[in-house]
Enzyme design. Structure first.
Site, PDB file in Angstrom:
ATOM      1  N   HIS A 290       0.860  -1.187   0.000  1.00 44.18           N
ATOM      2  CA  HIS A 290       0.000   0.000   0.000  1.00 44.18           C
ATOM      3  C   HIS A 290       0.895   1.235   0.000  1.00 44.18           C
ATOM      4  O   HIS A 290       1.330   1.682   1.061  1.00 44.18           O
ATOM      5  CB  HIS A 290      -0.899   0.013   1.236  1.00 44.18           C
ATOM      6  CG  HIS A 290      -1.989  -1.020   1.220  1.00 44.18           C
ATOM      7  ND1 HIS A 290      -2.457  -1.644   2.358  1.00 44.18           N
ATOM      8  CD2 HIS A 290      -2.709  -1.538   0.190  1.00 44.18           C
ATOM      9  CE1 HIS A 290      -3.421  -2.483   2.035  1.00 44.18           C
ATOM     10  NE2 HIS A 290      -3.594  -2.437   0.732  1.00 44.18           N
ATOM     11  N   TYR A 463       3.756  -0.560   5.123  1.00 41.81           N
ATOM     12  CA  TYR A 463       4.399  -1.803   5.578  1.00 41.81           C
ATOM     13  C   TYR A 463       3.432  -2.979   5.456  1.00 41.81           C
ATOM     14  O   TYR A 463       3.269  -3.766   6.382  1.00 41.81           O
ATOM     15  CB  TYR A 463       4.915  -1.672   7.019  1.00 41.81           C
ATOM     16  CG  TYR A 463       5.708  -0.417   7.276  1.00 41.81           C
ATOM     17  CD1 TYR A 463       6.763  -0.044   6.442  1.00 41.81           C
ATOM     18  CD2 TYR A 463       5.406   0.406   8.358  1.00 41.81           C
ATOM     19  CE1 TYR A 463       7.498   1.112   6.675  1.00 41.81           C
ATOM     20  CE2 TYR A 463       6.135   1.573   8.599  1.00 41.81           C
ATOM     21  CZ  TYR A 463       7.176   1.916   7.752  1.00 41.81           C
ATOM     22  OH  TYR A 463       7.896   3.065   7.990  1.00 41.81           O
ATOM     23  N   HIS A 464       2.823  -3.093   4.271  1.00 44.40           N
ATOM     24  CA  HIS A 464       1.833  -4.144   4.029  1.00 44.40           C
ATOM     25  C   HIS A 464       2.203  -5.000   2.816  1.00 44.40           C
ATOM     26  O   HIS A 464       1.376  -5.187   1.923  1.00 44.40           O
ATOM     27  CB  HIS A 464       0.453  -3.527   3.791  1.00 44.40           C
ATOM     28  CG  HIS A 464      -0.102  -2.772   4.939  1.00 44.40           C
ATOM     29  ND1 HIS A 464      -1.134  -1.860   4.804  1.00 44.40           N
ATOM     30  CD2 HIS A 464       0.206  -2.779   6.258  1.00 44.40           C
ATOM     31  CE1 HIS A 464      -1.417  -1.353   5.990  1.00 44.40           C
ATOM     32  NE2 HIS A 464      -0.614  -1.887   6.884  1.00 44.40           N
ATOM     33  N   PRO A 465       3.404  -5.549   2.756  1.00 44.52           N
ATOM     34  CA  PRO A 465       3.735  -6.392   1.601  1.00 44.52           C
ATOM     35  C   PRO A 465       2.910  -7.675   1.606  1.00 44.52           C
ATOM     36  O   PRO A 465       2.671  -8.280   2.658  1.00 44.52           O
ATOM     37  CB  PRO A 465       5.231  -6.682   1.783  1.00 44.52           C
ATOM     38  CG  PRO A 465       5.474  -6.528   3.241  1.00 44.52           C
ATOM     39  CD  PRO A 465       4.538  -5.454   3.705  1.00 44.52           C
TER      40      PRO A 465
END
Length: 529
Positions: A290, A463-465
């Protein structure tokens, strides 16, 4: 424990759920391996200490994404926890399930059992919502979820400005009606961070069939032909599993382990001297995140939260939290947000907003605050895709992570629309007498080209891989099947955000818990809640 039935790699959201649920069956033995150490630290427990947790290198893997080719070669810090609780010990504690249409979209790809009505029971089972149980919310699950107090006056101003701008305000954005303004829900219980270790792991640790070993890094999965037989640790130790190895080591961690173990694009592996076990070109591909930017305005000190964070305020914050687990110390500060559409043609909300009643900047690697307010805006369903690749066969080397943020023109347009949408929000009458000058970007950046130039230099991530070991019906389309078993391999699963066939609309911890709950039932032979 001589040979456990299951070896779980990673004690984050997925690993803690799996360890707790599988060992509810007394005849099932589980070994949970975590590379990091204890989560029993005040900076982790205190919600307001997020900046200190972010800056603590010993709690993370210290990876960077980039150079990002569509962001003028920018490098982007990525945070994932190397500690019990994994990223739930270092994240911002924001609880968003995702949009019901996200999960219906997964089911539409042929992944039976992953539609909204299928996953809702697992969301309910895992949580204890502070406002009580209902047809859509859980009331007695291990994970404590509370609605933020949002006591600072600027949160009310923000909410009113959204209503003035024409945005809805759903009663509960986690019950299926997501779009509009909301007061945040957080994984905070009894005034402290309620991470995966606190919610799921710690209550299960007294079971004789669960063994936890921390400070041990798994460097590869071991095979007997196309069947997994165990794992190898960084010191050379080999541990065998009687039934399965489950990779719950985050999106990046799971993809890296598969590649190091010889499961991935064959040509890439051979080039690094890694023996190929299975040619699976999708491992490390379909990488999503994101991407977002902060819009910041100046304001008078007395109007913002900064006025409460002077030396005396910090002392009060610390004492009130230490003694009573309340006050600002029990807040993550991200107490209001929204899910909105960037344009009328969007089928559902594709932009997430998170408001702060102060403004922050990073100076010499440290987060500092200044009088103002800011709005984080990230693209919830970006079209651009990236990859994870090994730099070498050395497990100690960080992988190459490239998201290709803003590669697709639609993502560029959505970031421009996002800035304009945020400016419209702050132009509403609710902000009259409060808003100062626009600080970041500046008001003179008005054209699409101006805005895009600024965005390219300012993009970070939430920090949403996800997606690097994506779920798909066929091995030609993804890495794991609908029960998270690796296609073409027996005795190996991947459980975590990496299996998401499409990233969810919102923060990823809540759906990661749900995925683990669902797969735990699948492993135990329980097909429904």
């Amino acid at each position: 424990m001589t040979q456990p039935d299951y070896i779980i790699v990673g004690a984050g959201a997925a690993g803690c759920v799996l360890a707790a649920r599988l060992t509810e069956d007394a005849g099932t033995t589980v070994l949970l391996l975590e590379a990091g150490g204890s989560d029993r630290k005040l900076t982790i427990a205190m919600p307001a200490a997020i900046p200190f947790v972010y800056q603590k290198k010993s709690l993370g893997w210290n990876e960077q994404a980039g150079p990002e080719p569509y962001l003028v070669g920018q490098m982007i810090d990525e945070k994932r926890g190397k500690v019990l609780g994994g990223s739930t010990s270092v994240n911002a504690m924001i609880f968003n399930r995702g949009n019901r249409l996200d999960f219906d979209g997964w089911a539409a790809q042929g992944l039976k059992g992953w539609g909204w009505q299928d996953v809702l029971p697992y969301f309910r089972r895992m949580e204890s919502f502070s406002e009580g149980a209902s047809a859509t919310r859980g009331g007695n699950g291990p994970l404590k979820v509370t609605r933020a107090k949002a006591a600072h006056p600027l949160f009310d101003v923000y909410m009113r400005s959204g209503e003035q701008a024409g945005h809805a305000r759903p009663a509960d954005h986690n019950s299926g009606d997501q779009e509009g303004m909301h007061i945040a829900q957080c994984t905070i219980g009894n005034g402290r961070r309620w991470n995966a270790a606190q919610a799921f792991l710690r209550p299960a640790l007294n079971r004789p069939n669960l063994t936890l070993k921390s400070g041990l890094q798994v460097v590869r999965v071991l095979f007997d032909g196309l069947r997994v037989c165990g794992v190898q640790l960084s010191d050379g130790t080999r541990i065998e599993a009687a039934k399965e190895v489950i990779l719950a080591a985050s999106n990046v961690g799971a993809a890296k382990l598969l590649l190091l173990s010889g499961v991935g694009p064959a040509d890439d592996l051979r080039a690094l001297g890694i023996p190929v076990v299975l040619d699976q070109p999708h491992v490390g591909q379909n990488l999503e995140n994101h991407p977002g930017v902060n819009l910041q305005y100046a304001a008078r000190r007395e109007d913002t939260l900064v006025s409460q964070l002077g030396l005396a305020g910090q002392v009060r914050l610390g004492l009130e939290w230490l003694l009573f687990r309340r006050g600002l110390g029990a807040s993550n500060f991200f107490e209001a947000g929204a899910f909105v559409k960037t344009h009328d043609g969007a089928d559902y909300a594709n932009l997430q907003l998170e408001f702060l009643p102060l403004a922050r900047r990073v100076v010499n690697g440290k987060v500092t605050v200044f009088p103002g307010f800011q709005l984080w805006m990230d693209l919830s369903r970006p079209q651009s895709r990236g990859h994870i690749r090994l730099r070498s066969a050395n497990p100690s080397d960080a992988p190459e992570i490239v998201f290709n943020h803003l590669k697709e023109r639609e993502d560029q347009l959505d970031m421009i629309r996002s800035v304009r949408l945020a400016r419209d929000l702050f132009a509403q009458p609710a902000w009259d007498g409060i808003r100062g000058a626009e600080v970041n970007p500046t008001a003179d950046m008005k054209t699409d080209d101006d805005i895009l130039t600024w965005v390219r230099s300012a993009v970070g991530t939430s920090y949403h891989p996800s997606g690097a070991t994506r779920m798909a019906v066929r091995p030609q389309d993804g890495v794991v099947d609908a029960e998270c078993r690796v296609h073409g391999i027996s005795g190996l699963r991947v459980v975590g955000p990496g299996v998401m066939p499409r990233i969810t609309t919102g923060n990823l911890s809540a759906p990661t818990y749900m995925i683990a709950e669902k797969i735990a039932d699948a492993i135990r032979g329980r097909k429904s809640v």
